[in-house]
Design an enzyme around this catalytic site. Structure first.
Site, PDB file in Angstrom:
ATOM      1  N   LYS A  57      31.312  42.236  57.995  1.00  0.00           N
ATOM      2  CA  LYS A  57      31.635  40.761  57.556  1.00  0.00           C
ATOM      3  C   LYS A  57      32.420  40.267  58.461  1.00  0.00           C
ATOM      4  O   LYS A  57      32.279  39.020  58.965  1.00  0.00           O
ATOM      5  CB  LYS A  57      32.585  41.132  56.386  1.00  0.00           C
ATOM      6  CG  LYS A  57      32.954  39.697  55.679  1.00  0.00           C
ATOM      7  CD  LYS A  57      33.361  40.020  54.174  1.00  0.00           C
ATOM      8  CE  LYS A  57      34.530  40.278  53.972  1.00  0.00           C
ATOM      9  NZ  LYS A  57      35.562  39.023  53.988  1.00  0.00           N
ATOM     10  N   SER A  58      33.430  40.760  59.197  1.00  0.00           N
ATOM     11  CA  SER A  58      34.032  40.230  60.145  1.00  0.00           C
ATOM     12  C   SER A  58      33.128  39.656  61.474  1.00  0.00           C
ATOM     13  O   SER A  58      33.238  38.653  61.905  1.00  0.00           O
ATOM     14  CB  SER A  58      35.233  41.107  60.928  1.00  0.00           C
ATOM     15  OG  SER A  58      36.219  41.446  59.951  1.00  0.00           O
ATOM     16  N   GLY A  74      39.099  33.902  53.530  1.00  0.00           N
ATOM     17  CA  GLY A  74      40.095  33.459  54.437  1.00  0.00           C
ATOM     18  C   GLY A  74      39.845  33.587  55.766  1.00  0.00           C
ATOM     19  O   GLY A  74      40.225  32.702  56.719  1.00  0.00           O
ATOM     20  N   ARG A 124      46.504  31.289  49.515  1.00  0.00           N
ATOM     21  CA  ARG A 124      46.717  32.071  50.556  1.00  0.00           C
ATOM     22  C   ARG A 124      47.532  31.219  51.714  1.00  0.00           C
ATOM     23  O   ARG A 124      47.420  30.041  52.005  1.00  0.00           O
ATOM     24  CB  ARG A 124      45.470  32.914  51.156  1.00  0.00           C
ATOM     25  CG  ARG A 124      45.074  33.448  50.181  1.00  0.00           C
ATOM     26  CD  ARG A 124      43.709  34.211  50.604  1.00  0.00           C
ATOM     27  NE  ARG A 124      43.698  35.231  51.656  1.00  0.00           N
ATOM     28  CZ  ARG A 124      42.692  35.986  51.997  1.00  0.00           C
ATOM     29  NH1 ARG A 124      41.508  35.775  51.315  1.00  0.00           N
ATOM     30  NH2 ARG A 124      43.014  36.714  52.838  1.00  0.00           N
ATOM     31  N   GLN A 163      42.975  37.458  62.196  1.00  0.00           N
ATOM     32  CA  GLN A 163      42.493  36.055  61.775  1.00  0.00           C
ATOM     33  C   GLN A 163      43.441  35.007  62.448  1.00  0.00           C
ATOM     34  O   GLN A 163      42.984  34.106  63.183  1.00  0.00           O
ATOM     35  CB  GLN A 163      42.541  35.847  60.508  1.00  0.00           C
ATOM     36  CG  GLN A 163      41.548  36.727  59.589  1.00  0.00           C
ATOM     37  CD  GLN A 163      41.853  36.181  58.057  1.00  0.00           C
ATOM     38  OE1 GLN A 163      42.676  35.666  57.450  1.00  0.00           O
ATOM     39  NE2 GLN A 163      40.966  36.890  57.090  1.00  0.00           N
ATOM     40  N   ASP A 171      42.419  46.607  55.107  1.00  0.00           N
ATOM     41  CA  ASP A 171      41.199  46.408  54.159  1.00  0.00           C
ATOM     42  C   ASP A 171      40.989  47.576  53.297  1.00  0.00           C
ATOM     43  O   ASP A 171      40.312  47.580  52.026  1.00  0.00           O
ATOM     44  CB  ASP A 171      39.974  45.713  54.565  1.00  0.00           C
ATOM     45  CG  ASP A 171      40.337  44.470  55.078  1.00  0.00           C
ATOM     46  OD1 ASP A 171      41.170  43.491  54.423  1.00  0.00           O
ATOM     47  OD2 ASP A 171      39.373  43.752  55.795  1.00  0.00           O
ATOM     48  N   LYS A 186      46.455  39.189  50.343  1.00  0.00           N
ATOM     49  CA  LYS A 186      45.003  38.949  50.244  1.00  0.00           C
ATOM     50  C   LYS A 186      44.447  38.070  49.293  1.00  0.00           C
ATOM     51  O   LYS A 186      45.019  37.370  48.685  1.00  0.00           O
ATOM     52  CB  LYS A 186      44.679  40.493  50.438  1.00  0.00           C
ATOM     53  CG  LYS A 186      44.939  41.191  51.623  1.00  0.00           C
ATOM     54  CD  LYS A 186      44.308  40.820  52.969  1.00  0.00           C
ATOM     55  CE  LYS A 186      44.514  41.594  54.001  1.00  0.00           C
ATOM     56  NZ  LYS A 186      43.469  41.348  55.068  1.00  0.00           N
ATOM     57  N   ARG A 194      47.264  42.903  46.566  1.00  0.00           N
ATOM     58  CA  ARG A 194      46.605  44.127  46.504  1.00  0.00           C
ATOM     59  C   ARG A 194      47.683  45.397  46.268  1.00  0.00           C
ATOM     60  O   ARG A 194      47.093  46.326  45.738  1.00  0.00           O
ATOM     61  CB  ARG A 194      45.806  44.371  47.723  1.00  0.00           C
ATOM     62  CG  ARG A 194      44.642  43.531  47.582  1.00  0.00           C
ATOM     63  CD  ARG A 194      43.681  43.994  48.688  1.00  0.00           C
ATOM     64  NE  ARG A 194      42.463  43.221  48.856  1.00  0.00           N
ATOM     65  CZ  ARG A 194      41.661  43.006  49.877  1.00  0.00           C
ATOM     66  NH1 ARG A 194      41.909  43.459  51.065  1.00  0.00           N
ATOM     67  NH2 ARG A 194      40.612  41.892  49.646  1.00  0.00           N
ATOM     68  N   ARG A 219      37.530  43.814  46.883  1.00  0.00           N
ATOM     69  CA  ARG A 219      37.813  45.220  47.237  1.00  0.00           C
ATOM     70  C   ARG A 219      38.516  46.298  46.014  1.00  0.00           C
ATOM     71  O   ARG A 219      38.185  47.033  45.857  1.00  0.00           O
ATOM     72  CB  ARG A 219      38.759  45.296  48.517  1.00  0.00           C
ATOM     73  CG  ARG A 219      38.034  44.716  49.660  1.00  0.00           C
ATOM     74  CD  ARG A 219      38.650  44.986  51.054  1.00  0.00           C
ATOM     75  NE  ARG A 219      37.933  44.043  52.127  1.00  0.00           N
ATOM     76  CZ  ARG A 219      36.879  44.244  52.630  1.00  0.00           C
ATOM     77  NH1 ARG A 219      35.953  45.362  52.262  1.00  0.00           N
ATOM     78  NH2 ARG A 219      36.620  43.369  53.561  1.00  0.00           N
TER      79      ARG A 219
END
Length: 428
Positions: A20-21, A92, A120, A168, A314, A341, A345, A387
């Protein structure tokens, strides 16, 4: 949605979706490069498709075929003002990195997202970009989306000591630095994933990395590339844990990305006594990837904290599940980042797994998990967090009687649209 339960063993091989990144960043670099970029094994999930949508709105031509994504780069200067706000959905990564990319453009932009994005924190990105001369603000002057970016600003170099370990934030600063005058120096608090840095080099740019210090010069140009995105180790993590804790399992995961800044879960599995073997590793278009094989194992508790946390941030929800099936106590600390997140979480993991019979205490910066505990049927929720949803499906595999009902299962499509199909494909 009724989850899959009480299946004796998962056996077989799968290829997890693209990272994904890296999928996000491949579109971003393809857009700011000159010429054509061809991307294979791109993650066609909601978050990454949102990045494609955003760059199309900024005037970048992007073609999608069954096998490839083709980006016709415009360079930084070829990006055009969108007709309206950029809606990046749940991502995000997209909103924070786009803040860096758009900070130095000569037009105004508004970026917004879903209700999760609106909660966020964005000051961690806005404040360093403002130090570089960017003009941007959140809703009603707050740090929350929608984010308004005022263009026509001249960005200047800076030296920045990062207060949080965040890839990020680091990447947003790097994208801004590429448009700034002079050389920007970034000092990381802890080593975080370095896909942005490696892609700068892959697309023909220059960046210096020395331990926790990064130096990047402004005014660089990039050239379009061909690239294959390796499988996402964060997606593979769910099957790694499933293979370790479901009786009679042996799972082979092919073409998994092996970037050392992302493989902290491998170290934790080794600490806990799990059977995990990496084979056939190779560099595919400059990216390290290989096959990961896991099988059912007897596990013991461990302590997880310090500089390994950014390498597995993650994966902590599913590592917590792993710990419920280990003998003894597992302590996860230094992970307060989990609170900001898609959902909190720390609380979500403790609440939902405890409903199923786990013995987990949330702390300010992590979790205390006492194992080994059998898990039972319950009604659970993903909180709209992909997740958490996938972790709960792996937990459900251990339930012998009754049903596990998951609220908001659609969240899984954010990063892994074929997740439930891949689980079924491994059932004996």
């Amino acid at each position: 949605m009724k989850l899959i339960t009480n299946k004796q063993g998962l056996v077989g091989a799968i290829t997890v979706p693209g990272d994904k990144s890296m999928s996000h960043r491949s579109i971003m670099f393809g857009a700011i490069a000159e010429g054509k970029t061809v991307i294979r094994h791109f993650l066609r999930a909601d978050d990454c498709l949102g990045t494609i949508k955003a760059f199309k709105a900024l005037g970048v031509k992007i073609e999608e075929t069954e096998e490839e994504i083709i980006v016709h780069g415009t360079g930084f200067d070829g990006l055009k003002q969108a007709d309206g706000p950029l809606d990046i959905g749940n991502s995000g990564t997209t909103i924070r990195l786009m803040m860096g990319i758009l900070a130095g453009r000569d037009f105004d932009t508004v970026i917004l997202g879903d209700e999760s994005i609106a909660k966020r924190p964005m000051n961690r990105v806005m404040l360093p970009l403002q130090q570089m001369g960017a003009k941007m603000h959140g809703k009603d002057g707050s740090e929350f989306a929608p984010i308004t970016i005022n263009g026509k600003q001249s960005l200047k170099r800076m030296e920045y000591h990062m207060p949080v370990a965040s890839a990020q934030v680091k990447s947003a600063i790097i994208f801004a630095a590429l448009q700034a005058e002079g050389e920007t120096i970034i000092h990381e608090k802890e080593k975080t994933r370095d896909h942005t840095e490696h892609m700068i080099r892959q697309f023909g740019g220059e960046i210096e990395m020395d331990g926790l210090t990064i130096r990047v010069k402004g005014g660089q140009t990039f050239t379009g590339q061909e690239m294959t995105v390796p499988g996402d180790v964060s997606s593979a993590a769910f099957f790694i844990v499933a293979g370790l804790i479901t009786p009679g399992s042996e799972i082979e995961l092919t073409h998994v990305g092996l970037n050392p800044t992302r493989t902290g879960i491998f170290d934790v599995v080794e600490q806990m006594g799990g059977s995990l073997v990496v084979k056939d590793s190779s560099r595919s278009t400059g990216k390290l990837a290989g096959t990961v094989v896991v099988k059912t194992s007897d596990l013991k508790g461990t302590e997880i904290g310090g500089d390994i946390i950014p390498r597995l941030i993650d994966e902590i929800p599913v590592i917590a599940l792993l710990a419920t099936q280990a003998e003894g106590t597992t302590i996860i600390k230094d992970a307060a980042e989990l609170k900001v997140k898609e959902t909190n979480r720390i609380d979500a993991v403790a609440t939902e797994l405890n409903k199923m019979g786990a013995d987990i205490t949330p702390t300010e910066d992590g979790l205390i998990i006492r194992g080994k505990t059998p898990l039972h049927a319950a009604n659970v929720t993903s909180y709209g967090d992909h997740r958490i949803g996938m972790m709960l499906q792996i937990a459900a595999l251990l339930v012998e009687e009754g049903d596990v009902e998951l609220e908001r299962p659609e969240a899984v499509s954010v990063s892994y649209p074929t997740f439930f199909e891949d689980i079924r494909s491994l059932l004996k």
